[in-house]
Design an enzyme around this catalytic site. Sequence first.
Site, PDB file in Angstrom:
ATOM      1  N   LYS A  12       0.822  -1.209   0.000  1.00 22.58           N
ATOM      2  CA  LYS A  12       0.000   0.000   0.000  1.00 22.58           C
ATOM      3  C   LYS A  12       0.859   1.262   0.000  1.00 22.58           C
ATOM      4  CE  LYS A  12      -3.422   2.927   0.621  1.00 22.58           C
ATOM      5  NZ  LYS A  12      -4.409   2.850   1.721  1.00 22.58           N
ATOM      6  N   LYS A  21      -0.205  11.451   4.860  1.00 22.70           N
ATOM      7  CA  LYS A  21       0.016  10.375   5.841  1.00 22.70           C
ATOM      8  C   LYS A  21       0.730   9.198   5.193  1.00 22.70           C
ATOM      9  CE  LYS A  21      -2.516   6.653   8.069  1.00 22.70           C
ATOM     10  NZ  LYS A  21      -3.835   6.007   8.231  1.00 22.70           N
TER      11      LYS A  21
END
Length: 289
Positions: free
Chosen positions: A168, A243
């Site tokens: 990811k 993030k």
Amino acid sequence: MKIAFIGLGNMGSGMAANLVKNGHEVAAFDLSADALETAQANGIATYGTVREAVEGMDAVVSMLPNGDIVKSVYTGSVIGHAPRSAVLIDCSTIDVETCRTVIAKATDAGHDMVDAPVSGGIAAANGGTLTFMVGGTQEACERARPVLEAMGKAVIRAGDAGAGQAAKICNNMLLGIQMIGTCEAFKLAERLGLDAQNFYDIASVSSGQCWSMTSYCPVPGVGPQSPSDNDYDGGFATNLMLKDLRLAMAAAKSAESATPMGERAKELFEDHDADGNGGKDFSSIIRRL
């Protein structure tokens, strides 16, 4: 199946609703009263604590903001309270080290657990078309598969515990770099006198084509419908991209891997976020160029 869902934010709400649509019995917990009210309207039973929600469940799914919260929820309220037979599935995007620590604790307690971060954004969460990148043992991944397939279009095992998170953050680092490059190209084309639609028509079938251009164009009115057509509202927020880029840079440092483009992308998104654009879609970074 009886499934507990922990974390009903922008992503989790649609994911939990799709579990119900696919015939599962869902019990949920969230700190937000509004989120719980929406869940109830979607046919989801809601509870006042995580421990109550996971009691007697066949599976537990979580979608939480960061690694500290994931660790706290699992070590404090899921492990030791959900049945040992329950498969645990964390869909949050967190750091690899915390992910592996939590999965190790769950495994020691007798659970099968996987990390299964997602790609696709809010629209895919609502539409049940997410891609899940899964880390864990083969057995754990196969046990998690029916739950994940009820929320997505693709479930891909990336490897052992933490591999889903690794996939990811690498994917989203590439996406952040790719979007900035796409924005730069459109702005340069504009200043050289090219019409945006004409440039899109050319680049989208040439060697420069990429997802950020052909599926998520940052220029309003060009290409398929995207957040740029809605003043960059909705979609994948800048603060979430930031993030993920920070997670990627921390992982790169730990792995001693050179990521100069990733670092520069992080810096640009930090500036964009600091200027008050954290809630806008990440493609709004075109406004800085």
